[in-house]
Design an enzyme around this catalytic site. Structure first.
Site, PDB file in Angstrom:
ATOM      1  N   SER A 197       0.848  -1.200   0.000  1.00  0.00           N
ATOM      2  CA  SER A 197       0.000   0.000   0.000  1.00  0.00           C
ATOM      3  C   SER A 197       0.886   1.254   0.000  1.00  0.00           C
ATOM      4  CB  SER A 197      -0.938  -0.041   1.203  1.00  0.00           C
ATOM      5  OG  SER A 197      -1.938   0.919   1.089  1.00  0.00           O
ATOM      6  N   ASP A 205      -8.801  -5.622  -4.697  1.00  0.00           N
ATOM      7  CA  ASP A 205      -8.391  -4.504  -3.847  1.00  0.00           C
ATOM      8  C   ASP A 205      -9.429  -3.384  -3.935  1.00  0.00           C
ATOM      9  OD1 ASP A 205      -7.161  -2.223  -2.719  1.00  0.00           O
ATOM     10  OD2 ASP A 205      -5.168  -3.004  -3.178  1.00  0.00           O
ATOM     11  N   HIS A 227      -7.132  -5.781  -0.066  1.00  0.00           N
ATOM     12  CA  HIS A 227      -6.030  -4.820   0.037  1.00  0.00           C
ATOM     13  C   HIS A 227      -4.930  -5.379   0.940  1.00  0.00           C
ATOM     14  CE1 HIS A 227      -4.080  -1.002  -0.361  1.00  0.00           C
ATOM     15  NE2 HIS A 227      -4.089  -0.790   0.938  1.00  0.00           N
TER      16      HIS A 227
END
Ligand SMILES: *[C@@H]1O[C@H](CO)[C@@H](O)[C@H](O)[C@H]1NC(C)=O
Ligand SMILES: *[C@@H]1O[C@H](CO)[C@@H](O)[C@H](O)[C@H]1NC(C)=O
Ligand SMILES: *[C@@H]1O[C@H](CO)[C@@H](O)[C@H](O)[C@H]1NC(C)=O
Ligand SMILES: *[C@@H]1O[C@H](CO)[C@@H](O)[C@H](O)[C@H]1NC(C)=O
Ligand SMILES: *[C@@H]1O[C@H](CO)[C@@H](O)[C@H](O)[C@H]1NC(C)=O
Ligand SMILES: *[C@@H]1O[C@H](CO)[C@@H](O)[C@H](O)[C@H]1NC(C)=O
Ligand SMILES: *[C@@H]1O[C@H](CO)[C@@H](O)[C@H](O)[C@H]1NC(C)=O
Ligand SMILES: *[C@@H]1O[C@H](CO)[C@@H](O)[C@H](O)[C@H]1NC(C)=O
Ligand SMILES: *[C@@H]1O[C@H](CO)[C@@H](O)[C@H](O)[C@H]1NC(C)=O
Ligand SMILES: *[C@@H]1O[C@H](CO)[C@@H](O)[C@H](O)[C@H]1NC(C)=O
Length: 526
Positions: free
Chosen positions: A182, A396, A436
């Site tokens: 991320s 995601d 995610h």
């Protein structure tokens, strides 16, 4: 035999003691560094972390790996900024250095990632990214804090961490690695683009690169979804489930397996008209009214700028229900609000419902400290032998996986290299059924973080960290990454199924029997 056993035990004890003593007597000498904590920590410790900001929601960390020497430091990055840096130096060091990254806008040391790399005997560092806590407020009128966030926290941690490691072991580091997802994925990409010497191998998951456009996009999506959840055109959580079931119905078989998991959402172009309420609909909560339909269609489209250029791709089909709480839930995505208020406009009262193209254009020009992280020329990194393993979850809901494919094209066209050339230093794996960074219905444990998997299960084919080491040090480039789905997502309950995730631009196609759980029924096609 008896004698041998006890001598070894004694030797073990005295070794541990001498390591603990070595730890306690360590006096690093590095400019701008102030040591705050120096302690020997044995395996099994439940480490208390009283200094981590409460909003980080982490005040303890289990040490399941190995004994280590803990050094916690305050490092000045400029006269008006500093980072908190943590180093874990293990007893049985493997000669490798590793930096972890961060998440969101957060100034939180990711102790879980540090503990994970400690399990594999790396000398590990992690920093707070230049501020404390999850809010973006510390950016306000503090350019040094923004600069730390954009690139300097990781780089400083690496420069200091390498010196610290070499001073502690009185031995050079053999190889240097990075692991993050991320914002952590963006930080890995930033290092490759800006500091090609920092790492030999980088694992960058779900990268938040093209950061400004990502921030525009999340806010734009929130505004389309709407901030009034009582409006007739607001799409409820239930309706998102219904929309997603229809997307899956239309697209699931494209990959040859009807298992609820899309292997290539790029190929999915859902027709949402099928969900429009018919004139004689009896149940209005099971179909889309006109206003809901308009919003839903938009929420499957990319973001274009004012001159019509695509600036951020669409959320991939399959990701929408997961976006409900943070982006589609009736409030504006918090990181977008914080970024514009504190880092861009320096105005805590800026109203995020006014977000529009003028803001996108303004942010493009500002691009604080080049945080965009979109340089398509990785030749300095590639030519010194650096390797990047990147992965992205195909469900995601926060950073669309289509953006990782978009960077791949950008890299390829900037460097004028076909996939076989890119393969020499950059490999991108699309992980189906991954949300995610972790979670999701697919075989999502690829060794990206600690998910309960015992260390001896990991190999270079099923663990991204082992894979990057093997690629850098033995020249064994990963062809695919085998993901594991644990029963109930619980590694102590055994394997539910495994799946080999293909490297881009290949895609996974099922020619086996049944519903796709036969790992050998899949193949990567170009
Ligand atoms: C570690 O200690 C904290 C309290 O300081 C406790 O809440 C937590 O459950 C402990 N963790 C483990 C794994 O024992
Ligand atoms: C801090 O300020 C002094 C005096 O202005 C300057 O010489 C020094 O380089 C600065 N240090 C850092 C780390 O920026
Ligand atoms: C570093 O590499 C050298 C050469 O391969 C090896 O002899 C040495 O043991 C390695 N260092 C560590 C700490 O593993
Ligand atoms: C973050 O918290 C630590 C520990 O309380 C403190 O030493 C440091 O100065 C703080 N950092 C910032 C930027 O406020
Ligand atoms: C709508 O938003 C309000 C305020 O955030 C919240 O309390 C309420 O639960 C939401 N209603 C639904 C149906 O999501
Ligand atoms: C209407 O559809 C929703 C969503 O499918 C369902 O939960 C609900 O039970 C339905 N109501 C009726 C009366 O059929
Ligand atoms: C839109 O993006 C293109 C490509 O980056 C750029 O040339 C153009 O100036 C942008 N338009 C606006 C209004 O920002
Ligand atoms: C951003 O990157 C460009 C090109 O690499 C460089 O010229 C410029 O100095 C950088 N700007 C900042 C603020 O770091
Ligand atoms: C995982 O499974 C084990 C064995 O069934 C059980 O003891 C443990 O509580 C489970 N962990 C979680 C987090 O549910
Ligand atoms: C797939 O098929 C296997 C074997 O028939 C079965 O055990 C499993 O539950 C099925 N999985 C799904 C997701 O339907």
């Amino acid at each position: 035999m008896l004698l041998l056993c006890c001598l070894l035990t004694l030797a073990g004890v005295s070794y541990a003691q001498s390591f603990a003593e070595q730890c306690q007597s360590f006096r690093p000498s590095i400019p701008n560094v102030q040591v705050n904590v120096l302690e020997f920590v044995p395996k099994g410790t439940n480490l208390s972390l009283p200094y981590n900001d409460a909003s980080c929601n982490q005040n303890w960390q289990s040490v399941y790996g190995t004994d280590f020497c803990r050094v916690a430091m305050d490092v000045r990055t400029s006269n008006t900024s500093n980072i908190i840096l943590e180093a874990w130096l293990p007893t049985n060091w493997n000669g490798r250095f590793l930096s972890t990254g961060n998440g969101g806008l957060a100034g939180c040391i990711q102790y879980a990632d540090i503990a994970y790399a400690n399990m594999y005997n790396f000398a590990v560092v992690g920093a707070n990214n230049g501020h404390n806590g999850t809010s973006g407020r510390p950016f306000l009128n503090s350019p040094g804090v923004v600069e730390d966030f954009a690139y300097r926290s990781i780089h400083t941690g690496v420069v200091v961490g390498k010196q610290l490691t070499e001073q502690f072991y009185s031995s050079p580091i053999n190889h240097s690695y990075y692991l993050g997802c991320s914002t952590g994925g963006r930080q890995g990409m930033k290092s490759a683009q800006m500091f090609p010497e920092d790492f030999d191998g980088i694992v960058a998951g779900a990268p938040a690169f093209d950061f400004n456009h990502l921030t525009d996009w999340s806010g734009w999506l929130s505004l389309i979804a709407g901030t009034d959840n009582t409006s007739a055109s607001f799409i409820t959580r239930n309706l998102w489930t219904i929309i997603n079931n229809e997307v899956i119905r239309q697209c699931d078989s494209i990959d040859g397996a009807v298992d609820g998991i899309l292997e290539d959402p790029d190929l999915c172009q859902p027709k949402l008209e099928t969900l429009l309420c018919s004139p004689d609909a009896t149940n209005a909560s099971a179909c889309l009214n006109s206003g809901q339909y308009d919003r839903a269609v938009k929420l499957f489209e990319p973001l274009y700028n004012a001159s019509g250029t695509l600036i951020y791709p669409r959320l991939q089909p399959g990701g929408h229900p997961g976006a409900y709480p943070l982006i589609f839930g009736g409030q504006i995505f918090q990181y977008t609000v914080d970024w514009f208020r504190y880092a861009v406009y320096k105005d805590p009262s800026w109203d995020p419902t006014t977000l529009d193209q003028a803001d996108f254009t303004y942010l493009d020009k500002l691009d604080p400290y080049n945080i965009s992280t979109w340089n398509g020329d990785l030749s300095p990194f590639a030519s010194r032998g650096g390797k990047i393993l990147t992965y992205h979850g195909l469900q995601d809901p926060i950073i669309t996986s289509e953006n990782s494919g978009r960077y791949y094209s950008h890299l390829s066209s900037t460097m004028r290299l076909p996939p076989s050339g890119i393969d020499e230093f950059y490999r991108y794996f699309r992980i189906s059924g991954l949300s995610h960074c972790s979670g999701g219905p697919g075989a999502f444990d690829v060794g990206q973080r600690y998910l309960g998997r015992p260390a001896d299960v990991s190999t270079p084919t099923n663990n991204v960290l082992q894979a990057i080491v093997s690629w850098v040090e033995d020249g064994q480039a990963p062809e695919y990454i085998e993901g594991i789905k644990w029963v109930n997502n619980n590694a102590s309950q055994g394997v539910a199924f495994k799946r080999r995730h293909c490297r881009y631009p290949r895609r996974n196609v099922y020619t086996g029997t049944g519903n796709g759980t036969d790992e050998n029924g899949w193949q990567c096609v170009f």
